[in-house]
Design a protein around this motif. Structure first.
Motif, short mmCIF file in Angstrom:
data_model
loop_
_atom_site.label_atom_id
_atom_site.label_comp_id
_atom_site.label_asym_id
_atom_site.label_seq_id
_atom_site.Cartn_x
_atom_site.Cartn_y
_atom_site.Cartn_z
N ILE A 198 50.34 74.65 11.85
CA ILE A 198 50.87 73.39 12.69
C ILE A 198 52.10 72.41 11.82
CG2 ILE A 198 50.26 71.08 13.26
CD1 ILE A 198 47.73 72.17 14.19
N ASP A 199 52.01 72.35 10.57
CA ASP A 199 52.71 71.85 9.60
C ASP A 199 54.27 72.65 9.87
OD1 ASP A 199 51.28 69.82 9.00
OD2 ASP A 199 50.90 70.43 7.15
N ASP A 200 53.88 74.11 9.55
CA ASP A 200 55.16 75.02 9.60
C ASP A 200 55.91 75.00 11.05
OD1 ASP A 200 54.63 75.61 7.00
OD2 ASP A 200 53.70 77.58 7.55
N LEU A 201 54.93 74.85 11.87
CA LEU A 201 55.74 74.99 13.28
C LEU A 201 56.68 73.32 13.60
CD1 LEU A 201 52.90 76.65 15.62
CD2 LEU A 201 55.21 77.36 14.72
N ARG A 202 55.84 72.46 13.17
CA ARG A 202 56.67 71.01 13.41
C ARG A 202 57.66 71.14 12.41
NH1 ARG A 202 51.04 67.25 12.85
NH2 ARG A 202 50.56 67.23 14.72
N SER A 203 57.81 71.68 11.35
CA SER A 203 59.14 71.35 10.51
C SER A 203 60.16 72.40 11.28
CB SER A 203 58.62 71.86 9.16
OG SER A 203 58.43 73.37 8.86
N GLN A 204 59.70 73.44 11.61
CA GLN A 204 60.56 74.54 12.55
C GLN A 204 61.17 73.56 13.74
OE1 GLN A 204 58.99 78.09 13.58
NE2 GLN A 204 60.80 78.95 14.03
N LEU A 205 60.28 73.08 14.46
CA LEU A 205 60.78 72.31 15.46
C LEU A 205 61.83 71.15 15.17
CD1 LEU A 205 59.97 71.94 18.75
CD2 LEU A 205 58.38 70.18 18.02
N GLN A 206 61.50 70.70 14.36
CA GLN A 206 62.39 69.37 13.75
C GLN A 206 63.84 70.10 13.33
OE1 GLN A 206 60.34 67.38 10.44
NE2 GLN A 206 59.38 66.15 11.93
N ARG A 207 63.72 71.34 12.72
CA ARG A 207 65.19 72.12 12.29
C ARG A 207 65.63 72.43 13.58
NH1 ARG A 207 61.95 74.64 8.18
NH2 ARG A 207 61.68 76.25 9.77
N LEU A 208 64.88 73.08 14.49
CA LEU A 208 65.56 73.38 15.93
C LEU A 208 66.13 72.15 16.58
CD1 LEU A 208 63.25 76.19 16.98
CD2 LEU A 208 65.28 76.33 15.91
N ALA A 209 65.31 71.03 16.71
CA ALA A 209 65.95 69.71 17.16
C ALA A 209 67.21 69.44 16.59
CB ALA A 209 64.95 68.69 17.25
N THR A 210 67.37 69.59 15.32
CA THR A 210 68.41 69.02 14.38
C THR A 210 69.62 70.13 14.82
OG1 THR A 210 67.23 68.11 12.81
CG2 THR A 210 69.57 68.57 12.14
N ILE A 211 69.54 71.23 15.13
CA ILE A 211 70.36 72.14 15.30
C ILE A 211 70.86 72.19 16.70
CG2 ILE A 211 70.77 74.57 15.58
CD1 ILE A 211 68.88 75.23 13.44
N ASN A 212 69.85 71.78 17.52
CA ASN A 212 70.23 71.65 19.06
C ASN A 212 71.00 70.22 19.17
OD1 ASN A 212 69.96 71.45 21.88
ND2 ASN A 212 68.30 70.38 22.17
N VAL A 213 70.94 69.11 18.39
CA VAL A 213 71.74 67.93 18.58
C VAL A 213 73.27 68.31 17.93
CG1 VAL A 213 72.03 65.58 17.33
CG2 VAL A 213 69.81 66.29 18.44
N ASP A 214 73.10 68.96 16.87
CA ASP A 214 74.51 69.60 16.43
C ASP A 214 75.21 70.38 17.43
OD1 ASP A 214 73.82 68.21 14.00
OD2 ASP A 214 73.27 70.18 12.87
N LEU A 215 74.47 71.39 18.12
CA LEU A 215 75.12 72.31 19.13
C LEU A 215 75.62 71.27 20.41
CD1 LEU A 215 72.71 75.37 18.93
CD2 LEU A 215 75.19 74.96 18.19
N CYS A 216 74.86 70.46 20.65
CA CYS A 216 75.15 69.53 21.85
C CYS A 216 76.51 68.83 21.56
CB CYS A 216 74.22 68.60 22.20
SG CYS A 216 72.55 69.33 22.86
N GLY A 217 76.55 68.26 20.22
CA GLY A 217 77.56 67.59 19.59
C GLY A 217 78.99 68.56 19.69
N ASP A 218 78.71 69.66 18.98
CA ASP A 218 79.79 70.67 18.99
C ASP A 218 80.24 70.98 20.52
OD1 ASP A 218 79.60 70.66 16.38
OD2 ASP A 218 78.62 72.54 16.20
#
Length: 165
Positions: free
Chosen positions: A76-96
């Motif tokens: 669960i911790d691994d999946l949460r951290s992966q989800l946070q990374r993906l959310a950060t990437i998603n925000v970056d991609l939306c900005g890009d």
């Protein structure tokens, strides 16, 4: 008390048989009691062994359960951290994406301005070429070879019809 010897013999036999029977019964009872106590001891030993086995199995099951919970928590911790990374990437991609869209619109507008400017330049050049042709045609001066070549390359006629003069 006995009426006769035969009778007394029978009575003695009866008593002796009765004593034997009661002795057998008592012996049987003691055997049953011994067997019963022996069986109870064996049953008690088996129950204690079963209880120890249950305790060992219960401890193993509890340990396995705790291990599974820890593994699940790690997952669960691994999946949460992966989800946070993906959310950060998603925000970056939306900005890009927004920046890219703005750049794309800017480039389209710039291209449209460039094409409009080019059309205007081409129309101006065509008018200048026509005016040059008119100026050289009146006095009868021929066009110089490089200019005539430009006219031919563009498919422009170097002879002006008499009506437009």
């Amino acid at each position: 008390m006995n009426c006769s010897i035969a009778c007394s013999r029978q009575c003695r036999e009866r008593r002796r048989l009765e004593k034997r029977r009661t002795g057998f019964r008592a012996a049987a009872r003691t055997l049953v009691a011994v067997e019963r106590s022996d069986g109870q001891a064996r049953l008690l030993a088996a129950e204690q062994q079963y209880q120890r086995s249950l305790e060992v199995q219960n401890a193993a099951a509890v340990e396995e359960f705790h291990t599974a919970i820890l593994q699940r928590d790690r997952t669960i911790d691994d999946l949460r951290s992966q989800l946070q990374r993906l959310a950060t990437i998603n925000v970056d991609l939306c900005g890009d994406r927004a920046e890219t869209k703005a750049e794309s619109i800017e480039l389209r507008l710039e291209g449209a301005r460039f094409l409009g400017t080019r059309r205007t330049d081409v129309q101006d050049l065509m008018q200048l070429a026509l005016r040059l042709l008119q100026l050289t045609d009146r006095p009868g001066i021929p066009l110089d070879p490089p200019t005539a070549e430009i006219y031919r390359r563009r498919g422009w006629n170097t002879k002006i019809p008499a009506r437009s003069r």
